[in-house]
Write an enzyme that holds these catalytic residues in place. Sequence first.
Site, mmCIF file in Angstrom:
data_model
loop_
_atom_site.group_PDB
_atom_site.id
_atom_site.type_symbol
_atom_site.label_atom_id
_atom_site.label_comp_id
_atom_site.label_asym_id
_atom_site.label_seq_id
_atom_site.Cartn_x
_atom_site.Cartn_y
_atom_site.Cartn_z
ATOM 1 N N ASP A 102 0.977 -1.049 0.140
ATOM 2 C CA ASP A 102 -0.139 -0.039 0.240
ATOM 3 C C ASP A 102 0.869 1.172 -0.060
ATOM 4 O OD1 ASP A 102 -2.549 1.574 0.438
ATOM 5 O OD2 ASP A 102 -3.248 -0.368 1.404
ATOM 6 N N ASP A 204 -3.176 4.540 -2.380
ATOM 7 C CA ASP A 204 -4.405 4.698 -1.651
ATOM 8 C C ASP A 204 -4.951 6.294 -1.942
ATOM 9 O OD1 ASP A 204 -5.855 4.518 1.271
ATOM 10 O OD2 ASP A 204 -5.011 6.169 1.549
ATOM 11 N N GLU A 268 -6.587 3.298 -5.842
ATOM 12 C CA GLU A 268 -7.843 3.113 -5.023
ATOM 13 C C GLU A 268 -8.652 4.238 -5.729
ATOM 14 O OE1 GLU A 268 -10.202 3.243 -0.853
ATOM 15 O OE2 GLU A 268 -8.423 4.550 -1.403
ATOM 16 N N HIS A 329 -11.429 -3.902 3.083
ATOM 17 C CA HIS A 329 -11.571 -3.382 4.508
ATOM 18 C C HIS A 329 -12.318 -2.529 5.019
ATOM 19 C CE1 HIS A 329 -8.638 -1.035 2.656
ATOM 20 N NE2 HIS A 329 -8.350 -0.134 3.945
ATOM 21 N N ASP A 330 -12.879 -1.568 3.786
ATOM 22 C CA ASP A 330 -13.768 -0.368 4.062
ATOM 23 C C ASP A 330 -15.163 -0.636 3.987
ATOM 24 O OD1 ASP A 330 -11.361 1.018 4.414
ATOM 25 O OD2 ASP A 330 -11.117 1.559 2.162
HETATM 26 C C1 NOJ Z 1 -8.564 4.561 1.683
HETATM 27 C C2 NOJ Z 1 -8.278 3.354 2.858
HETATM 28 O O1 NOJ Z 1 -8.602 2.046 2.137
HETATM 29 C C3 NOJ Z 1 -8.885 3.453 4.082
HETATM 30 O O2 NOJ Z 1 -9.035 2.368 4.792
HETATM 31 C C4 NOJ Z 1 -8.591 4.746 4.608
HETATM 32 O O3 NOJ Z 1 -9.151 4.882 5.780
HETATM 33 C C5 NOJ Z 1 -8.405 5.892 3.396
HETATM 34 N N1 NOJ Z 1 -8.067 5.438 2.401
HETATM 35 C C6 NOJ Z 1 -7.437 6.833 4.153
HETATM 36 O O4 NOJ Z 1 -6.048 6.459 3.935
#
Ligand code: NOJ
Length: 530
Positions: A102, A204, A268, A329-330
């Site tokens: 990441d 990210d 992302e 994970h989000d």
């Molecule tokens: C995306 C990530 O997947 C998430 O987990 C994170 O909170 C935010 N970006 C901020 O970095």
Amino acid sequence: MTEGRKHSWWQRGVIYHIYPRSFQDTNGDGVGDLRGVTQRLDYLQWLGVDALWLSPFYPSPMADFGYDITDHCNVDPLFGTLENFDELLEEAHRLGLRVIVDYVPNHTSDEHPWFVESRSSRESPKRDWYIWEDPKPDGSPPNNWLSVFGGPAWEWDERTEQYYYHAFHRKQPDLNWRNPEVREAMYGVMRFWLKRGVDGFRVDALRHLVKDEELRDNPPNPDYQEGRPSYETQLPVYTTDRPEVHRIISGMRRVLDGYGADRVMIGELYLPFDRLVLYYGEDGRGVHLPTNMHLITTPWSAPSLAALVSEYEAALPPYGWPNWVLGNHDNPRIATRIGPEKARAAAVLLLTLRGTPTMYYGDEIGMSDGKIPPEHLHDPAGEEAPHLGRDPARTPMQWSDTPNAGFCPPDTRPWLPLSSDHRRRNVAVQRLDPHSILSLYRRLLRLRRSEPALSIGSYEPLEATSSLLAYARSYAERRLLIALNLGDAPTSLPRTLQGRILLSTSPQEEGHTLHPSTRLFPGEALVVAP
Ligand code: NOJ
């Protein structure tokens, strides 16, 4: 991509996303670590994936569980050491697995030495490394921009009497990518990991990287839905997806390409297809895989998924390689979103659509969201409202039916409680059961590896009724037919669907000729060779 041309590993392969905190604890502190990942590499090889992507393991105060970084070029002691990372990389490569890390370029931790220096005074040489602005005459923030985690995106700094901007948590100040020194420093981070031998980056929050120079207010979102994060009350047109981001991405890509043509950059991105495809860059000089998150957000029905695939296929430029993400994970897990039965057909869909699939750890055993008691909630996204917290999708991996499921020693308290179904739903049990979702994933991965039609073949839609989705994948002379019941009622199959069953969610059917009267029940799916 034309037939016969060489495809890269990241086009043919399948990516497995690991949240290191929750994968395997080896030192008994209840938090997963890099040694734990190394220990489980043989499992990933057995499963049949090609690459692993590791969420952040860098030094961090953990306000956002590692996405708030104080040193982009090191390992947090909680996860181990740089040597542990090198061991992981070496072992993964020995087993033929690629490693994607990441890369978090949008922000740092407020405890990062750069920010500590930046906030020390208005004259600091690093002041302009972050986004500092004066208040409005009445002392309020410079504009209406909101933080993804709730509340204003501006945080007041008493000492220097300015606001700094944070797209996420107040402990995650945004870097100022308009500053050439920031660009150089952050490209340096990429070089650091590339030199160590990583095979690529998942970048990210890519759409957040550049903000409007004129600081214009974001407009209200007319389609805001009650219960969703307050961030969604606005359309983030001036804070995300700004045109200038593409120049920065080209810069990142040049750094990446300097280390050979085989490294991958995944961006992302949560964007509609017409905006998403722009991230491939001119002639494909942008990110290789702008993440297609639409399987996470699209209503789960055959007609809407058929429309989704067609819309995506139509939007892709000739040089744009597709990709599909089923979970991360989000977001709530797939088994929770659509139920454990339908999650089986979802596995078949993910691994037979055209494009690189990304699997989320635990989905291969059908893990569902954990129920986390309020006192165990950690995630800052849940501060606004507990139901927005992402902890439930981050519970420890369920390896066995032993206490703590083999994630950490029995007498240790895992950082998040294990899902209550771990005694039944775990790798050890499912490995032995040919009917398990784990066995299904493994057969799918094996089939995908042996059939270029599935990994690099073309896509042709065949049928979408209320429950049934059918399509063909072809490469050279080989044509495979895929049929899935994504709905709630049994469905008959199109008459054109004939041949030998190569794979089925009901394994006893495999190897047999498909009977014309066969019906698919909800969650069932087939791959057939005519
Ligand atoms: C995306 C990530 O997947 C998430 O987990 C994170 O909170 C935010 N970006 C901020 O970095």
